[in-house]
Design a protein around this motif. Structure first.
Motif, PDB file in Angstrom:
ATOM      1  N   THR A   1       7.922 -27.971 -11.504  1.00  0.00           N
ATOM      2  CA  THR A   1       8.270 -28.795 -10.347  1.00  0.00           C
ATOM      3  C   THR A   1       8.241 -27.961  -9.078  1.00  0.00           C
ATOM      4  O   THR A   1       8.888 -26.915  -8.992  1.00  0.00           O
ATOM      5  CB  THR A   1       9.671 -29.405 -10.537  1.00  0.00           C
ATOM      6  N   ASP A   2       7.469 -28.429  -8.095  1.00  0.00           N
ATOM      7  CA  ASP A   2       7.316 -27.656  -6.863  1.00  0.00           C
ATOM      8  C   ASP A   2       6.372 -28.393  -5.912  1.00  0.00           C
ATOM      9  O   ASP A   2       5.787 -29.416  -6.277  1.00  0.00           O
ATOM     10  CB  ASP A   2       6.718 -26.280  -7.178  1.00  0.00           C
ATOM     11  N   VAL A   3       6.251 -27.861  -4.723  1.00  0.00           N
ATOM     12  CA  VAL A   3       5.207 -28.296  -3.801  1.00  0.00           C
ATOM     13  C   VAL A   3       4.009 -27.379  -4.010  1.00  0.00           C
ATOM     14  O   VAL A   3       4.151 -26.153  -3.962  1.00  0.00           O
ATOM     15  CB  VAL A   3       5.675 -28.236  -2.340  1.00  0.00           C
ATOM     16  N   TYR A   4       2.853 -27.958  -4.241  1.00  0.00           N
ATOM     17  CA  TYR A   4       1.636 -27.200  -4.513  1.00  0.00           C
ATOM     18  C   TYR A   4       0.742 -27.235  -3.280  1.00  0.00           C
ATOM     19  O   TYR A   4       0.470 -28.300  -2.724  1.00  0.00           O
ATOM     20  CB  TYR A   4       0.905 -27.776  -5.723  1.00  0.00           C
ATOM     21  N   TYR A   5       0.284 -26.055  -2.886  1.00  0.00           N
ATOM     22  CA  TYR A   5      -0.533 -25.905  -1.693  1.00  0.00           C
ATOM     23  C   TYR A   5      -1.918 -25.386  -2.067  1.00  0.00           C
ATOM     24  O   TYR A   5      -2.065 -24.521  -2.925  1.00  0.00           O
ATOM     25  CB  TYR A   5       0.096 -24.892  -0.734  1.00  0.00           C
ATOM     26  N   CYS A   6      -2.901 -25.886  -1.362  1.00  0.00           N
ATOM     27  CA  CYS A   6      -4.260 -25.394  -1.453  1.00  0.00           C
ATOM     28  C   CYS A   6      -4.482 -24.432  -0.291  1.00  0.00           C
ATOM     29  O   CYS A   6      -4.043 -24.706   0.829  1.00  0.00           O
ATOM     30  CB  CYS A   6      -5.204 -26.593  -1.370  1.00  0.00           C
TER      31      CYS A   6
ATOM     32  N   ALA B   1      -7.484 -21.205  -3.564  1.00  0.00           N
ATOM     33  CA  ALA B   1      -6.350 -20.964  -4.457  1.00  0.00           C
ATOM     34  C   ALA B   1      -5.350 -22.102  -4.380  1.00  0.00           C
ATOM     35  O   ALA B   1      -5.258 -22.809  -3.379  1.00  0.00           O
ATOM     36  CB  ALA B   1      -5.667 -19.659  -4.070  1.00  0.00           C
ATOM     37  N   TRP B   2      -4.612 -22.234  -5.461  1.00  0.00           N
ATOM     38  CA  TRP B   2      -3.442 -23.102  -5.480  1.00  0.00           C
ATOM     39  C   TRP B   2      -2.207 -22.195  -5.550  1.00  0.00           C
ATOM     40  O   TRP B   2      -2.106 -21.323  -6.408  1.00  0.00           O
ATOM     41  CB  TRP B   2      -3.449 -24.025  -6.689  1.00  0.00           C
ATOM     42  N   PHE B   3      -1.302 -22.424  -4.625  1.00  0.00           N
ATOM     43  CA  PHE B   3      -0.015 -21.730  -4.622  1.00  0.00           C
ATOM     44  C   PHE B   3       1.080 -22.772  -4.780  1.00  0.00           C
ATOM     45  O   PHE B   3       0.888 -23.961  -4.493  1.00  0.00           O
ATOM     46  CB  PHE B   3       0.207 -21.020  -3.272  1.00  0.00           C
TER      47      PHE B   3
ATOM     48  N   GLY C   1       0.349 -29.509   1.416  1.00  0.00           N
ATOM     49  CA  GLY C   1       1.072 -29.495   0.152  1.00  0.00           C
ATOM     50  C   GLY C   1       1.220 -30.873  -0.464  1.00  0.00           C
ATOM     51  O   GLY C   1       1.195 -31.890   0.228  1.00  0.00           O
ATOM     52  N   THR C   2       1.373 -30.884  -1.778  1.00  0.00           N
ATOM     53  CA  THR C   2       1.614 -32.121  -2.511  1.00  0.00           C
ATOM     54  C   THR C   2       2.714 -31.847  -3.539  1.00  0.00           C
ATOM     55  O   THR C   2       2.716 -30.817  -4.212  1.00  0.00           O
ATOM     56  CB  THR C   2       0.325 -32.646  -3.179  1.00  0.00           C
ATOM     57  N   GLN C   3       3.655 -32.779  -3.647  1.00  0.00           N
ATOM     58  CA  GLN C   3       4.827 -32.595  -4.498  1.00  0.00           C
ATOM     59  C   GLN C   3       4.503 -32.946  -5.940  1.00  0.00           C
ATOM     60  O   GLN C   3       3.980 -34.030  -6.221  1.00  0.00           O
ATOM     61  CB  GLN C   3       5.986 -33.461  -4.011  1.00  0.00           C
ATOM     62  N   VAL C   4       4.867 -32.036  -6.844  1.00  0.00           N
ATOM     63  CA  VAL C   4       4.780 -32.286  -8.282  1.00  0.00           C
ATOM     64  C   VAL C   4       6.198 -32.207  -8.845  1.00  0.00           C
ATOM     65  O   VAL C   4       6.886 -31.206  -8.647  1.00  0.00           O
ATOM     66  CB  VAL C   4       3.871 -31.256  -8.975  1.00  0.00           C
TER      67      VAL C   4
ATOM     68  N   ARG D   1     -10.139 -27.728   7.491  1.00  0.00           N
ATOM     69  CA  ARG D   1      -8.814 -27.982   6.991  1.00  0.00           C
ATOM     70  C   ARG D   1      -8.882 -28.444   5.540  1.00  0.00           C
ATOM     71  O   ARG D   1      -9.922 -28.888   5.076  1.00  0.00           O
ATOM     72  CB  ARG D   1      -8.119 -29.066   7.833  1.00  0.00           C
ATOM     73  N   PHE D   2      -7.748 -28.335   4.862  1.00  0.00           N
ATOM     74  CA  PHE D   2      -7.659 -28.741   3.470  1.00  0.00           C
ATOM     75  C   PHE D   2      -6.697 -29.906   3.332  1.00  0.00           C
ATOM     76  O   PHE D   2      -5.685 -29.976   4.023  1.00  0.00           O
ATOM     77  CB  PHE D   2      -7.146 -27.582   2.607  1.00  0.00           C
ATOM     78  N   GLU D   3      -6.996 -30.792   2.420  1.00  0.00           N
ATOM     79  CA  GLU D   3      -6.136 -31.931   2.154  1.00  0.00           C
ATOM     80  C   GLU D   3      -5.905 -32.041   0.656  1.00  0.00           C
ATOM     81  O   GLU D   3      -6.852 -32.244  -0.115  1.00  0.00           O
ATOM     82  CB  GLU D   3      -6.781 -33.209   2.688  1.00  0.00           C
ATOM     83  N   GLU D   4      -4.630 -31.927   0.255  1.00  0.00           N
ATOM     84  CA  GLU D   4      -4.288 -32.025  -1.161  1.00  0.00           C
ATOM     85  C   GLU D   4      -3.905 -33.459  -1.512  1.00  0.00           C
ATOM     86  O   GLU D   4      -3.394 -34.200  -0.665  1.00  0.00           O
ATOM     87  CB  GLU D   4      -3.096 -31.122  -1.505  1.00  0.00           C
ATOM     88  N   SER D   5      -4.110 -33.806  -2.769  1.00  0.00           N
ATOM     89  CA  SER D   5      -3.674 -35.095  -3.281  1.00  0.00           C
ATOM     90  C   SER D   5      -3.467 -34.987  -4.782  1.00  0.00           C
ATOM     91  O   SER D   5      -3.886 -34.008  -5.400  1.00  0.00           O
ATOM     92  CB  SER D   5      -4.700 -36.190  -2.961  1.00  0.00           C
ATOM     93  N   GLY D   6      -2.828 -36.000  -5.349  1.00  0.00           N
ATOM     94  CA  GLY D   6      -2.669 -36.055  -6.796  1.00  0.00           C
ATOM     95  C   GLY D   6      -1.292 -35.738  -7.317  1.00  0.00           C
ATOM     96  O   GLY D   6      -1.044 -35.852  -8.519  1.00  0.00           O
ATOM     97  N   GLY D   7      -0.403 -35.330  -6.442  1.00  0.00           N
ATOM     98  CA  GLY D   7       0.947 -35.035  -6.901  1.00  0.00           C
ATOM     99  C   GLY D   7       1.680 -36.294  -7.341  1.00  0.00           C
ATOM    100  O   GLY D   7       1.241 -37.409  -7.097  1.00  0.00           O
ATOM    101  N   GLY D   8       2.817 -36.096  -8.026  1.00  0.00           N
ATOM    102  CA  GLY D   8       3.596 -37.242  -8.473  1.00  0.00           C
ATOM    103  C   GLY D   8       4.691 -36.827  -9.416  1.00  0.00           C
ATOM    104  O   GLY D   8       5.002 -35.637  -9.566  1.00  0.00           O
ATOM    105  N   LEU D   9       5.265 -37.833 -10.064  1.00  0.00           N
ATOM    106  CA  LEU D   9       6.356 -37.624 -11.022  1.00  0.00           C
ATOM    107  C   LEU D   9       5.834 -37.866 -12.427  1.00  0.00           C
ATOM    108  O   LEU D   9       5.260 -38.934 -12.698  1.00  0.00           O
ATOM    109  CB  LEU D   9       7.504 -38.599 -10.713  1.00  0.00           C
ATOM    110  N   VAL D  10       6.014 -36.875 -13.299  1.00  0.00           N
ATOM    111  CA  VAL D  10       5.615 -37.013 -14.693  1.00  0.00           C
ATOM    112  C   VAL D  10       6.723 -36.477 -15.593  1.00  0.00           C
ATOM    113  O   VAL D  10       7.620 -35.771 -15.127  1.00  0.00           O
ATOM    114  CB  VAL D  10       4.303 -36.252 -15.001  1.00  0.00           C
TER     115      VAL D  10
END
Length: 122
Positions: A89-94, A33-35, A115-118, A1-10
């Motif tokens: 701005t989007d949800v980024y998936y690995c 890939a990142w989608f 997914g992680t929200q940016v 499985r994959f686990e994303e992290s690092g998203g946030g508000l900038v």
């Protein structure tokens, strides 16, 4: 499985670095890939990297601003995002696909993270 992290508000123009860590079996032979979500169930491919030889490919909308990299020892792929725009701005998936050839088609990727929200906003 994959686990994303690092998203946030900038704010526009700022940077953010996403991480995708793989847990479980080896990812030797994979393209990672990142989608990001566009509309409905459609996802736009942002960046791709081959785990074995480091070949990369980028979507046109992020070329020159985003960089994908890997740390095989940590089973982690990164997405460095610079000069961020509100339209990023989007949800980024690995996602992962075991293949010798690159595919930019989301349907051909077998494994996905949650997914992680940016959010890029002033």
């Amino acid at each position: 499985r994959f686990e994303e992290s690092g998203g946030g508000l900038v704010q526009p123009g700022e940077s953010l670095k996403l991480s995708c860590r793989a847990f479980g079996s080896t990812w030797d032979g994979y393209w990672i890939a990142w989608f990001r979500r566009t509309s409905g169930n459609e996802r736009e491919g942002v960046a791709y990297i081959n785990i074995n030889d480091g070949r990369t490919h980028y979507g046109d909308s992020v070329k020159g601003r985003f960089t994908i990299s890997k740390d095989n020892a940590e089973n982690t792929v990164y997405l460095q995002m610079n000069s961020l725009k509100p339209e990023d701005t989007d949800v980024y998936y690995c996602a992962g696909r075991r293949s010798r050839t690159l595919s930019i088609t989301q349907a051909l990727y077998d494994y996905w993270g949650q997914g992680t929200q940016v959010t890029v906003s002033s």
